[in-house]
Write a protein that holds these residues in place. Structure first.
Motif, PDB file in Angstrom:
ATOM      1  N   ASP A 250       0.894  -4.289   3.165  1.00 40.59           N
ATOM      2  CA  ASP A 250      -0.487  -3.823   3.333  1.00 40.59           C
ATOM      3  C   ASP A 250      -1.130  -4.460   4.574  1.00 40.59           C
TER       4      ASP A 250
ATOM      5  N   ASP B  27       5.466   1.140   7.303  1.00 42.61           N
ATOM      6  CA  ASP B  27       5.294   2.592   7.137  1.00 42.61           C
ATOM      7  C   ASP B  27       6.632   3.263   6.816  1.00 42.61           C
TER       8      ASP B  27
ATOM      9  N   GLU C 237       2.254  11.314   1.383  1.00 44.28           N
ATOM     10  CA  GLU C 237       2.164  12.024   2.664  1.00 44.28           C
ATOM     11  C   GLU C 237       1.595  13.436   2.467  1.00 44.28           C
TER      12      GLU C 237
ATOM     13  N   LEU D 284      -1.443   5.603  -8.141  1.00 41.99           N
ATOM     14  CA  LEU D 284      -1.244   6.770  -7.269  1.00 41.99           C
ATOM     15  C   LEU D 284      -0.821   7.986  -8.105  1.00 41.99           C
TER      16      LEU D 284
ATOM     17  N   ARG E 235       0.865  -1.184   0.000  1.00 43.38           N
ATOM     18  CA  ARG E 235       0.000   0.000   0.000  1.00 43.38           C
ATOM     19  C   ARG E 235       0.895   1.225   0.000  1.00 43.38           C
ATOM     20  N   VAL E 236       0.623   2.157  -0.902  1.00 43.56           N
ATOM     21  CA  VAL E 236       1.442   3.368  -0.973  1.00 43.56           C
ATOM     22  C   VAL E 236       0.577   4.594  -0.713  1.00 43.56           C
ATOM     23  N   LYS E 237       1.126   5.529   0.066  1.00 46.98           N
ATOM     24  CA  LYS E 237       0.373   6.750   0.407  1.00 46.98           C
ATOM     25  C   LYS E 237       1.251   7.944   0.105  1.00 46.98           C
TER      26      LYS E 237
ATOM     27  N   ARG F 103       4.827   7.039   1.590  1.00 44.45           N
ATOM     28  CA  ARG F 103       4.800   6.085   2.704  1.00 44.45           C
ATOM     29  C   ARG F 103       4.496   4.703   2.129  1.00 44.45           C
TER      30      ARG F 103
ATOM     31  N   GLU G 215      -4.050   7.304  -1.562  1.00 45.04           N
ATOM     32  CA  GLU G 215      -3.364   6.043  -1.311  1.00 45.04           C
ATOM     33  C   GLU G 215      -3.899   4.973  -2.241  1.00 45.04           C
ATOM     34  N   GLN G 216      -3.053   3.994  -2.537  1.00 43.24           N
ATOM     35  CA  GLN G 216      -3.435   2.906  -3.427  1.00 43.24           C
ATOM     36  C   GLN G 216      -2.814   1.612  -2.948  1.00 43.24           C
TER      37      GLN G 216
END
Ligand SMILES: Cc1cc2nc3c(=O)[nH]c(=O)nc-3n(C[C@H](O)[C@H](O)[C@H](O)COP(=O)(O)OP(=O)(O)OC[C@H]3O[C@@H](n4cnc5c(N)ncnc54)[C@H](O)[C@@H]3O)c2cc1C
Length: 409
Positions: free
Chosen positions: A269, A335, A221, A246, A217-219, A264, A226-227
């Motif tokens: 995930d 994270d 910041e 993303l 999972r990538v976010k 992040r 997020e995806q």
């Protein structure tokens, strides 16, 4: 059958742009009885189709439900919902299959020609245009379009002038096409790239090019973006479906930040609680075992790198892990902060976000709400999809709707 346009009988419809959308619209209009001329500024038509999908052309996606399909468009999904009920992915497949193109669906839902050659799609479109008597002219760039009461006068770069009762703009992300639309009263949402990979120089990724986490999972910041999905480590940073999605949803914020920011990454995930549970489990069941083997579903080399980044040697035993060490390992796995310093092209697919503002177009017919007789299809609109065949589906759907409406007029 309609006759091709001739100097003495000008066409009913002039299509600008010999890409996926222009061809599809021209064929639908001609098959509906209109006399159609297609003008392409380049020396060749369908050049993007030819290079698409790494040379295989990901022609559409297996997803058929409009309410699910629309979620794959960071821009334009709501507007496409209705059009998808009139011409969706199933219709696309039927269209090509009825013209002799066998298609296959891959595990992730992407649809390709069985030949794995985009030339098959180019040939089908070219043959259909020929069969419907569409007059295709290459090397014909239009620089001005003037409404003249009865229709339009088109000025070509060559100095030639042509007339048409109705005009379809399918010029993709070309700035000249945007300028033509603007001159006819349309707002152009500023174009920015979408579908790119993130440039990240980080010691944790060094030497790991080609390694992928299947469920990450990538976010981004500082945003709510997020995806989840596979993440691939490349020579330059991070790619893979989750990162590409993303980039599409974050196309505009990333452009505003100069493609800099913090990504992040949750490599598994999994929530911190689930990670802690796995650590506790290992301490109970394998207390004397070392940390050398990954207890998670990620490649061993990635585990080695993240474990090292958490300051834990391979020989350390699970039973000897302290609380702060477990929390460092959990943070690296779940994270990790990675500094993004730029973007790189994704060679299999690329699209531009921005274009003709959607509220200025009637999505039942693709006709302009600003200039009667003017129509739009494809990437010239402020529509873009994530990777997976959704961008071509936009071209087929809007092209088909425009073509049918043009034939009816
Ligand atoms: C490398 C790459 C791979 C891709 N792979 C995929 C994929 O596998 N699946 C997918 O769904 N999407 C893919 N895409 C995206 C997809 O190709 C585009 O969304 C789609 O081609 C858009 O079609 P279009 O007809 O709107 O525009 P275009 O294909 O860009 O066609 C516009 C045409 O208009 C012409 N033109 C421009 N201005 C004028 C003018 N003034 N007068 C006359 N002609 C003009 C241009 O020369 C061009 O030929 C890929 C894109 C790239 C770049």
């Amino acid at each position: 059958m309609n006759a091709p346009p001739s100097p003495t009988s000008p066409p009913d419809v002039v299509v600008l742009g010999g890409g996926a959308a222009g061809f599809f619209a021209a064929i639908a209009a001609a098959e509906g009885g209109a006399r159609v001329r297609l003008l392409e500024r380049g020396a060749r038509v369908l050049t993007k189709v030819l290079i698409s999908g790494g040379g295989r052309c990901n022609v559409t996606n297996a997803e058929e439900k409009p309410e699910k399909l629309m979620r794959n468009y960071p821009r334009g999904g709501t507007e496409l919902r209705g059009p998808f009920t009139k011409f969706g992915p199933r219709d696309t497949r039927r269209w090509f299959e009825s013209r002799g193109v066998a298609l296959k669906t891959e595990e992730d839902g992407r649809v390709f020609p069985v030949t794995d050659r985009s030339q098959t799609i180019v040939d089908a479109l070219t043959a259909a245009a020929q069969g419907a008597n569409v007059e295709v002219r290459t090397g014909a760039a239009v620089r001005a379009i003037r409404p003249d009461g009865a229709g339009f006068q088109l000025d070509l770069n060559s100095g030639e002038s042509l007339s048409a009762a109705r005009v379809l703009l399918a010029t993709g992300s070309n700035p000249q096409g945007h300028a033509l639309a603007r001159a006819l009263g349309h707002t152009i949402v500023p174009p920015v790239p979408s579908l790119f990979t993130f440039t990240i120089k980080d010691p944790r990724l060094k030497g790991l090019a080609g390694v992928a986490s299947p469920r990450a999972r990538v976010k981004l910041e500082g945003t709510s973006l997020e995806q989840a999905g596979p993440v691939l480590i490349t020579h330059w940073g991070l790619s893979g479906p989750a990162v590409l999605r993303l980039s599409a949803w974050g196309a505009r914020v990333m452009n505003e930040s100069g493609y800099r920011g913090t990504l992040r990454v949750n490599w598994l995930d999994q929530s911190p609680e689930v990670l802690q549970k796995t650590f506790d489990q290992k301490r109970k069941t394998d207390p004397r075992k070392s940390l050398s083997a990954s207890p998670f579903d990620i490649p061993q080399r990635l585990w080695d790198s993240l474990r090292t980044a958490a300051g834990l040697p391979a020989e350390r035993r699970w039973a000897d892990l302290s609380k702060p060490e477990m929390s460092r390992l959990g943070a690296e796995l779940g994270d990790g902060a990675y500094a993004v310093t730029g973007k790189s092209a994704f060679k299999d697919e690329f699209v531009t976000s921005g274009g003709v503002a959607l509220e200025e177009v009637d999505f039942r017919t693709m006709e302009s709400r600003r200039c009667p007789g003017l129509y739009f299809a494809g990437e010239i609109l402020d529509i873009d999809g994530v990777t997976g065949g959704f961008n071509f589906q936009n071209a087929w759907t809007t092209g088909c709707l425009a073509g049918r409406a043009l034939a009816r007029r």
